[in-house]
Design a protein around this motif. Structure first.
Motif, short mmCIF file in Angstrom:
data_model
loop_
_atom_site.label_atom_id
_atom_site.label_comp_id
_atom_site.label_asym_id
_atom_site.label_seq_id
_atom_site.Cartn_x
_atom_site.Cartn_y
_atom_site.Cartn_z
N ASP A 96 -27.43 60.76 -58.85
CA ASP A 96 -26.81 60.05 -59.98
C ASP A 96 -26.78 58.54 -59.73
N LEU A 97 -26.47 58.15 -58.50
CA LEU A 97 -26.41 56.73 -58.17
C LEU A 97 -27.79 56.09 -58.34
N ALA A 98 -28.82 56.76 -57.86
CA ALA A 98 -30.18 56.23 -58.00
C ALA A 98 -30.57 56.15 -59.47
N TYR A 99 -30.18 57.18 -60.23
CA TYR A 99 -30.50 57.19 -61.67
C TYR A 99 -29.79 56.05 -62.38
N LEU A 100 -28.52 55.84 -62.08
CA LEU A 100 -27.76 54.75 -62.71
C LEU A 100 -28.40 53.40 -62.40
N TYR A 101 -28.76 53.18 -61.15
CA TYR A 101 -29.38 51.91 -60.77
C TYR A 101 -30.70 51.71 -61.51
N ALA A 102 -31.50 52.78 -61.63
CA ALA A 102 -32.77 52.68 -62.34
C ALA A 102 -32.55 52.39 -63.82
N GLU A 103 -31.55 53.03 -64.43
CA GLU A 103 -31.29 52.80 -65.85
C GLU A 103 -30.74 51.39 -66.10
N ILE A 104 -29.95 50.88 -65.19
CA ILE A 104 -29.47 49.50 -65.32
C ILE A 104 -30.67 48.55 -65.35
N GLN A 105 -31.64 48.79 -64.47
CA GLN A 105 -32.82 47.91 -64.44
C GLN A 105 -33.70 48.10 -65.67
N ARG A 106 -33.83 49.34 -66.15
CA ARG A 106 -34.67 49.59 -67.32
C ARG A 106 -34.04 49.14 -68.62
N LEU A 107 -32.77 49.45 -68.78
CA LEU A 107 -32.14 49.35 -70.09
C LEU A 107 -31.44 48.03 -70.32
N HIS A 108 -30.76 47.49 -69.32
CA HIS A 108 -30.00 46.26 -69.52
C HIS A 108 -30.94 45.08 -69.73
N VAL A 109 -30.64 44.26 -70.74
CA VAL A 109 -31.55 43.17 -71.09
C VAL A 109 -31.64 42.11 -70.00
N ASN A 110 -30.58 41.92 -69.23
CA ASN A 110 -30.60 40.90 -68.17
C ASN A 110 -29.50 41.25 -67.16
N ARG A 153 -18.48 36.58 -77.54
CA ARG A 153 -19.10 35.28 -77.78
C ARG A 153 -19.99 35.33 -79.01
N PRO A 154 -20.19 34.20 -79.70
CA PRO A 154 -21.12 34.20 -80.83
C PRO A 154 -22.54 34.61 -80.42
N ASN A 155 -23.02 34.14 -79.28
CA ASN A 155 -24.29 34.58 -78.71
C ASN A 155 -23.99 35.35 -77.44
N THR A 156 -24.45 36.60 -77.37
CA THR A 156 -24.00 37.43 -76.26
C THR A 156 -24.99 38.54 -75.96
N ILE A 157 -24.92 39.05 -74.75
CA ILE A 157 -25.66 40.27 -74.40
C ILE A 157 -24.90 41.43 -75.00
N GLY A 158 -25.55 42.21 -75.85
CA GLY A 158 -24.83 43.25 -76.57
C GLY A 158 -25.64 44.53 -76.73
N GLU A 159 -25.37 45.20 -77.85
CA GLU A 159 -25.97 46.50 -78.14
C GLU A 159 -25.47 47.50 -77.11
N SER A 160 -25.72 48.77 -77.33
CA SER A 160 -25.22 49.80 -76.41
C SER A 160 -26.24 50.92 -76.30
N GLY A 161 -26.84 51.04 -75.12
CA GLY A 161 -27.75 52.15 -74.86
C GLY A 161 -27.07 53.19 -73.99
N TRP A 162 -27.20 54.45 -74.36
CA TRP A 162 -26.51 55.53 -73.66
C TRP A 162 -27.26 55.93 -72.39
N PHE A 163 -26.51 56.30 -71.37
CA PHE A 163 -27.08 57.01 -70.22
C PHE A 163 -26.25 58.26 -69.96
N ASN A 164 -26.90 59.27 -69.37
CA ASN A 164 -26.22 60.50 -68.98
C ASN A 164 -26.70 60.85 -67.58
#
Length: 594
Positions: A209-223, A525-536
């Motif tokens: 799970d930890l490895a999966y979470l780290y991989a999804e953070i890198q794939r999914l998070h914009v920055n 913030r008016p300009n911000t990192i947003g949106e929400s992608g799900w992980f399981n």
């Protein structure tokens, strides 16, 4: 969503991050627009007829009348091949007629040209959604290799509903129909994040799970590494990996929450309420931070007598120190989001234990004060419940203040005849079953005209987001009011949980009108990192969200950490429990003075 004291430098660095995020956000667009498109000469002989056909085709599409839409769209794309929208709709028409390869061809044209059509049933308004649509068409056509190829393209472009592929989301429990014939293939399992954990040991499962979470953070998070270097983040991941055998399930989940907290922006959260392992226990009370302290505002039946009590300590730790410690796990955009969500985190027992606010595996004792009497209570924790981010609950009173009357309804209005004022409260950015937000906005326009409304109030204090694509009619209404009533006043009421799509309304209204902002600073913030992608997570089945897009709602140079009020009004516990709304009272005073 915050940052004072030690985080002031971070805020300055984030200004640079805004520009970097904008570049990151453009990667998807660059990728899908790299085709060698050339402008093709128009074959349109009668532009007026072309326009009428296009408008009719869009209406057919919005009503899912694909039989009628298909011949019109074929005609339109034959006449004019430079419009991504008509290719997109033609692709949907073919898709709904099960002409899978024709759909692929049309979708690829739409993807290369781009489009911004929304409101189409079962549509795909973003490039990565459209890539998934292409993958689905190939899947239904039996072209497994091409289906997987396009799935991987979508995932590389940060498609944000990966759990849906194999039926592992909160909203679907079966593999998507287009991929049923390949769900047991290794290629599909890799793409969908399906990992067989049945034969894993407990420690191996959590490490997976930890490895999966780290991989999804890198794939999914914009920055993901705008506030911490990837090397430092990976060091935290590695440290948690080593500690897993010594930790309980709940402590491991808390460790995951600490990692997510390092992402340092507000659309990131882990919700340990629905997993197979590591779910949290929660105190049976709801806290709220007023300007005069932290209070209990709601409770289960057994603890109703605690409502109205001021919280002074969690165990031996003061409320101020406890709130500061929560900042270690509360990924946020500004300090107002800390004021909003820290009380929520303080109700989660493993959070209190993980932050050393109370000793590990010890019950939580609260020191409270009510009517000048100090006392302690050790409430019995229960399984965590999550029904959305917290809002101020209604009072147990026969006479509710206006702002609490219907805060569970997406939107509603009230007319104050004495002030000539139309009060509009929008609590969630989603359509009501009985009336869409567009229809509601039309109704408000008619009321403004028929009742000779002099002033308009838009209350966004309870609004933490939703579907931002449906907001334009409401935003346009405020511009209409200002033009129709140039001598009137437009007020927008905001607060700590004016967030996400709710905050977008605020920023866009402020861009085209001159409202008086009333209340607290906003929660993002008016300009911000947003949106929400799900992980399981595969082993524990814990669900969460990660930020997948950069939202430049305002000007590129807008570096505000929040939208500050013109009329600053904070809510005290005394006002809340006395059923008073000082913000609306201040608006009435402004109207009366002028």
């Amino acid at each position: 969503m915050l940052y004072m004291n030690g985080r002031m430098l971070l805020s300055a660095l984030l200004l640079v991050g805004v520009s970097l995020n904008a570049v990151a956000q453009n990667k998807t667009t660059e990728m899908v627009n790299q085709a060698d498109n050339v402008y093709l000469a128009s074959q349109v002989k009668k532009p007026i007829d072309y326009l009428a056909d296009k408008q009719q085709a869009v209406q057919f599409a919005k009503q899912a009348q694909w039989q009628q839409a298909k011949p019109l769209l074929e005609k339109l794309t034959n006449q004019y091949q430079n419009d991504g929208a008509t290719w997109y709709l033609l692709g949907l028409a073919y898709f709904n007629h099960k002409q899978w390869l024709n759909a692929v061809s049309a979708f690829e044209q739409a993807l290369s040209l781009g489009h911004r059509l929304t409101g189409i049933p079962d549509g795909a308004s973003t490039p990565n959604d459209l890539m998934v649509k292409i993958a689905q068409a190939y899947g239904f056509a039996g072209e497994q290799v091409l289906a997987i190829e396009w799935l991987n393209k979508a995932l590389a472009a940060r498609w944000d509903d990966k759990p849906k592929l194999a039926g592992r989301s909160l909203f679907s429990r079966d593999t998507m129909a287009a991929f049923k014939n390949m769900e047991n293939s290794d290629a599909f399992k890799r793409a969908a994040g399906v990992i067989d954990t049945q034969n894993m040991s407990r420690d191996a499962g959590w490490r997976s799970d930890l490895a999966y979470l780290y991989a999804e953070i890198q794939r999914l998070h914009v920055n993901p590494f705008h506030s911490i270097s990837q090397a430092d983040f990976k060091a935290q991941v590695d440290a948690l990996h080593k500690r897993i055998p010594q930790l309980s399930d709940e402590q491991i989940v808390f460790g995951f929450m600490q990692l997510i907290g390092l992402l340092d922006n507000g659309h990131n959260i882990l919700i340990p309420a629905w997993g197979a392992h590591g779910n949290f226990a929660q105190l049976p009370v709801q806290f709220y931070l007023f300007n005069d302290g932290l209070y209990i505002v709601a409770a289960s039946d057994e603890y109703q007598h605690l409502i109205g009590s001021k919280v002074e300590r969690f165990g031996d730790v003061s409320v101020a120190n406890a709130i500061e410690l929560v900042g270690n796990i509360n990924a946020r955009d500004n300090q107002m989001q800390q004021s909003w969500l820290a009380p929520y985190y303080l109700s989660l027992v493993p959070v209190l234990q993980g932050l050393d606010i109370v000793p590990a595996e010890q019950a939580v004792t609260l020191t409270l004060r009510k009517q000048d009497e100090q006392f302690t209570v050790t409430p019995k924790a229960r399984a965590m419940r999550f029904t959305g981010f917290p809002k101020l609950p209604k009072l147990r009173s026969s006479e509710l203040p206006t702002y609490l009357k219907h805060n569970e309804i997406p939107y509603w209005h009230e007319y104050f005849a004495e002030q000539g004022l139309l009060y509009v409260q929008v609590n969630d950015v989603r359509n009501r079953k009985d009336m869409s937000l567009a229809e509601f906005s039309t109704q408000l326009r008619d009321i403004i005209i028929s009742k000779d409304i002099k002033h308009l109030v838009l209350d966004l204090r309870h609004n933490s987001g939703g579907n931002g694509s449906i907001t334009p009619p409401l935003i346009a209404l405020t511009a209409f009011f200002e033009m129709y009533k140039p001598q009137g006043k437009l007020f927008v009421m905001v607060g700590r949980n004016t967030f996400s799509a709710g905050h977008d309304i605020l920023v866009k209204v402020q861009a085209i009108t001159t409202p008086i902002i009333v209340g607290e600073p906003s929660g993002t913030r008016p300009n911000t990192i947003g949106e929400s992608g799900w992980f399981n997570l595969p082993y524990s089945r814990q669900h969460g969200l990660l930020s997948s897009q950069f939202h430049q709602t305002s000007a590129p140079e807008d570096h505000r950490i929040w939208v500050a009020p013109d009329l600053p009004i904070e809510l005290s516990a005394d006002d809340y429990f006395a059923a008073k709304d000082p913000a609306l009272a201040a608006i009435f005073s402004v109207i009366k003075r002028n």
